[in-house]
Design a protein around this motif. Structure first.
Motif, PDB file in Angstrom:
ATOM      1  N   GLN A  41     -24.885  38.873 -63.055  1.00 54.33           N
ATOM      2  CA  GLN A  41     -23.753  39.582 -63.667  1.00 54.33           C
ATOM      3  C   GLN A  41     -22.673  38.584 -64.092  1.00 54.33           C
ATOM      4  O   GLN A  41     -22.150  38.646 -65.210  1.00 54.33           O
ATOM      5  CB  GLN A  41     -23.195  40.591 -62.654  1.00 54.33           C
ATOM      6  CG  GLN A  41     -22.360  41.689 -63.258  1.00 54.33           C
ATOM      7  CD  GLN A  41     -21.928  42.714 -62.204  1.00 54.33           C
ATOM      8  OE1 GLN A  41     -21.449  42.359 -61.137  1.00 54.33           O
ATOM      9  NE2 GLN A  41     -22.097  43.986 -62.530  1.00 54.33           N
ATOM     10  N   ASP A  73     -16.090  49.275 -58.418  1.00 53.27           N
ATOM     11  CA  ASP A  73     -16.415  49.938 -59.696  1.00 53.27           C
ATOM     12  C   ASP A  73     -15.466  51.116 -59.945  1.00 53.27           C
ATOM     13  O   ASP A  73     -14.883  51.242 -61.024  1.00 53.27           O
ATOM     14  CB  ASP A  73     -17.861  50.462 -59.685  1.00 53.27           C
ATOM     15  CG  ASP A  73     -18.898  49.368 -59.951  1.00 53.27           C
ATOM     16  OD1 ASP A  73     -18.530  48.176 -59.949  1.00 53.27           O
ATOM     17  OD2 ASP A  73     -20.080  49.713 -60.158  1.00 53.27           O
ATOM     18  N   SER A  91     -22.194  49.636 -62.457  1.00 62.10           N
ATOM     19  CA  SER A  91     -23.353  50.532 -62.475  1.00 62.10           C
ATOM     20  C   SER A  91     -23.041  51.827 -63.214  1.00 62.10           C
ATOM     21  O   SER A  91     -21.963  52.390 -63.030  1.00 62.10           O
ATOM     22  CB  SER A  91     -23.767  50.876 -61.045  1.00 62.10           C
ATOM     23  OG  SER A  91     -24.600  49.885 -60.534  1.00 62.10           O
ATOM     24  N   ASN A 146     -29.444  45.867 -64.376  1.00 60.83           N
ATOM     25  CA  ASN A 146     -29.245  45.580 -62.961  1.00 60.83           C
ATOM     26  C   ASN A 146     -30.664  45.385 -62.419  1.00 60.83           C
ATOM     27  O   ASN A 146     -30.982  44.314 -61.933  1.00 60.83           O
ATOM     28  CB  ASN A 146     -28.495  46.745 -62.310  1.00 60.83           C
ATOM     29  CG  ASN A 146     -28.108  46.491 -60.863  1.00 60.83           C
ATOM     30  OD1 ASN A 146     -28.532  45.513 -60.267  1.00 60.83           O
ATOM     31  ND2 ASN A 146     -27.326  47.382 -60.292  1.00 60.83           N
ATOM     32  N   ARG A 149     -34.756  48.682 -58.025  1.00 59.74           N
ATOM     33  CA  ARG A 149     -34.125  48.560 -56.702  1.00 59.74           C
ATOM     34  C   ARG A 149     -35.161  48.545 -55.580  1.00 59.74           C
ATOM     35  O   ARG A 149     -36.178  49.234 -55.647  1.00 59.74           O
ATOM     36  CB  ARG A 149     -33.123  49.700 -56.507  1.00 59.74           C
ATOM     37  CG  ARG A 149     -32.078  49.750 -57.614  1.00 59.74           C
ATOM     38  CD  ARG A 149     -31.146  50.933 -57.463  1.00 59.74           C
ATOM     39  NE  ARG A 149     -30.127  50.719 -56.459  1.00 59.74           N
ATOM     40  CZ  ARG A 149     -28.929  50.182 -56.703  1.00 59.74           C
ATOM     41  NH1 ARG A 149     -28.613  49.799 -57.923  1.00 59.74           N
ATOM     42  NH2 ARG A 149     -28.055  50.037 -55.730  1.00 59.74           N
ATOM     43  N   ARG A 170     -26.770  52.425 -46.654  1.00 61.91           N
ATOM     44  CA  ARG A 170     -25.695  52.519 -47.650  1.00 61.91           C
ATOM     45  C   ARG A 170     -26.295  52.866 -49.010  1.00 61.91           C
ATOM     46  O   ARG A 170     -27.271  52.245 -49.429  1.00 61.91           O
ATOM     47  CB  ARG A 170     -24.941  51.190 -47.749  1.00 61.91           C
ATOM     48  CG  ARG A 170     -23.885  51.154 -48.851  1.00 61.91           C
ATOM     49  CD  ARG A 170     -24.459  50.694 -50.184  1.00 61.91           C
ATOM     50  NE  ARG A 170     -23.459  50.735 -51.259  1.00 61.91           N
ATOM     51  CZ  ARG A 170     -23.688  50.353 -52.498  1.00 61.91           C
ATOM     52  NH1 ARG A 170     -24.871  49.893 -52.835  1.00 61.91           N
ATOM     53  NH2 ARG A 170     -22.753  50.442 -53.411  1.00 61.91           N
ATOM     54  N   PHE A 193     -19.772  48.982 -53.278  1.00 58.04           N
ATOM     55  CA  PHE A 193     -20.517  47.733 -53.124  1.00 58.04           C
ATOM     56  C   PHE A 193     -19.644  46.651 -52.489  1.00 58.04           C
ATOM     57  O   PHE A 193     -20.114  45.843 -51.695  1.00 58.04           O
ATOM     58  CB  PHE A 193     -21.034  47.249 -54.486  1.00 58.04           C
ATOM     59  CG  PHE A 193     -21.890  46.026 -54.380  1.00 58.04           C
ATOM     60  CD1 PHE A 193     -23.244  46.120 -54.123  1.00 58.04           C
ATOM     61  CD2 PHE A 193     -21.336  44.754 -54.523  1.00 58.04           C
ATOM     62  CE1 PHE A 193     -24.035  44.987 -53.993  1.00 58.04           C
ATOM     63  CE2 PHE A 193     -22.116  43.613 -54.400  1.00 58.04           C
ATOM     64  CZ  PHE A 193     -23.469  43.728 -54.136  1.00 58.04           C
ATOM     65  N   ASN A 210     -31.075  47.420 -53.497  1.00 59.36           N
ATOM     66  CA  ASN A 210     -30.595  46.742 -54.710  1.00 59.36           C
ATOM     67  C   ASN A 210     -31.724  45.866 -55.245  1.00 59.36           C
ATOM     68  O   ASN A 210     -32.689  45.589 -54.534  1.00 59.36           O
ATOM     69  CB  ASN A 210     -29.365  45.887 -54.397  1.00 59.36           C
ATOM     70  CG  ASN A 210     -28.066  46.526 -54.876  1.00 59.36           C
ATOM     71  OD1 ASN A 210     -27.887  46.767 -56.068  1.00 59.36           O
ATOM     72  ND2 ASN A 210     -27.176  46.812 -53.947  1.00 59.36           N
TER      73      ASN A 210
HETATM   74  C1  TF8 Z   1     -24.507  48.801 -56.163  1.00 61.33           C
HETATM   75  C2  TF8 Z   1     -24.825  48.317 -57.545  1.00 61.33           C
HETATM   76  C3  TF8 Z   1     -23.974  47.076 -57.838  1.00 61.33           C
HETATM   77  C4  TF8 Z   1     -23.006  47.316 -58.974  1.00 61.33           C
HETATM   78  C5  TF8 Z   1     -22.157  46.076 -59.251  1.00 61.33           C
HETATM   79  C6  TF8 Z   1     -21.105  45.821 -58.225  1.00 61.33           C
HETATM   80  O1  TF8 Z   1     -25.380  48.771 -55.290  1.00 61.33           O
HETATM   81  O2  TF8 Z   1     -26.181  48.058 -57.675  1.00 61.33           O
HETATM   82  O3  TF8 Z   1     -24.766  46.049 -58.298  1.00 61.33           O
HETATM   83  O4  TF8 Z   1     -22.222  48.413 -58.734  1.00 61.33           O
HETATM   84  O5  TF8 Z   1     -21.608  46.206 -60.500  1.00 61.33           O
HETATM   85  O6  TF8 Z   1     -23.378  49.215 -55.965  1.00 61.33           O
END
Ligand code: TF8
Length: 333
Positions: A41, A73, A91, A146, A149, A170, A193, A210
């Protein structure tokens, strides 16, 4: 003027002529993001900043703020709405409070691979969802990757659905993620996050999910022992501009941001995919125990997760749900 000087000035002119002639003023853009500077990022924000400088003859300057120094965010979204901050990337999942339709991207197992994600996100449906932001006070420029996951935790290896039972996990502040992991038997806890590393370290939560890139760049391997390859959902990031700021810009200035955003997207996806290709091996190297789910367990997980689909269709509207499915049919042939 001598010929050589002419050629030289011509060359310099090439770089900045467009920017000079164009209707571009001095602009300062505060651009916030949640991950570390040394992350996919962060690298892409740097790329965006460099492009904006180049395209505007250095009149428009992007000041990047990583590691959530401008807030989570959700906090940054509010700052953009109020006009206190110009840009951010985050996100799509954390945007559902503002644009419920964004929840379509949270559908478990929606995309089979990155090519499908690119085609749908960059296609008419992706644009339609992005366009919903404008009436809410935000302008979406591009989707970044991103990524797919995967699950990590500090309690035990997860190789079956039953292993998820009672794990305090989480999730992002988003109902689809909350419902999905409840359906899988986890004790899902929504959290920003920016609070996650500490929560994992103090064992306030046992796990999180993630992409490999983030598990690596956020050093989650220091506080998480087990990783299960689940690829349960593809997460996009979205680059946002405050509409209050956008409305002040000339067409030329907007074009600078749009072109820089497109260049950053192409850079980011390439960079992210390259990193993801070696990040898992690196995480093993750092001491994580990696488990694959066998086909039967993946099927059980998929089946369990279809429970949330109806709720998503209701949230985003049946029409949008159908549009995405139709688009996927087309791509898959
Ligand atoms: C999460 C997301 C984060 C984003 C990032 C902080 O787990 O995957 O990667 O929100 O922009 O919160």
């Amino acid at each position: 003027m001598k010929l050589k000087a002419l050629v030289l000035s011509g060359l310099i002119g090439l770089v900045s002529a467009n920017a000079m002639a164009a209707d571009i003023q001095s602009r300062m853009i505060r651009f916030g993001y949640g991950l570390n500077e040394d992350s996919n990022q962060g690298r892409a924000v740097q790329k965006f900043a460099a492009e904006v400088g180049k395209l505007s003859g250095d009149k428009m300057k992007v000041r990047a703020f990583g590691a959530a120094t401008l807030g989570s965010d959700l906090q940054m979204q509010q700052a953009l709405l109020g006009g206190a901050q110009e840009m951010m990337v985050g996100s799509t999942a954390t945007l559902v409070g503002i644009v419920p339709e964004m929840a379509i991207w949270d559908t478990p197992f929606l995309f089979n691979n990155a090519e499908e994600a690119d085609a749908v996100l960059d296609g008419p449906v992706g644009e339609k969802v992005m366009a919903k932001l404008e009436e809410k006070g935000l302008v979406g420029l591009v989707y970044w990757e991103n990524g797919f996951r995967n699950l990590t935790n500090s309690r035990r290896p997860v190789t079956s659905l039953e292993d998820m039972d009672g794990i305090r996990l989480r999730v992002m502040q988003n109902n689809v993620f909350l419902d999905s992991f409840k359906a899988l038997g986890a004790n899902a806890v929504p959290m920003a996050f920016s609070e996650l590393f500490t929560a994992l370290e103090t064992r306030t939560v046992d796990g999180q999910e993630n992409p490999y890139n983030t598990i690596l760049s956020s050093k989650f391997y220091e506080v998480q022992k087990y990783l299960t390859v689940t690829n349960h959902v593809y997460s996009p990031w979205i680059v946002l501009v405050s509409k209050k700021f956008w409305d002040k810009l000339s067409d030329d200035e907007r074009r600078v941001l749009e072109q820089a955003a497109a260049a950053s997207r192409d850079f980011e996806r390439r960079d992210t995919r390259e990193e993801a290709a070696w990040a898992l091996a690196e995480l093993k190297e750092k001491g994580m125990e990696v488990n694959e789910l066998d086909a039967a367990q993946v099927d059980r997980m998929r089946e369990r997760l279809t429970e949330v689909n109806q709720g998503i269709a209701k949230e985003v509207g049946q029409q949008l749900w159908d549009d995405v499915q139709a688009e996927l049919q087309k791509i898959r042939g």
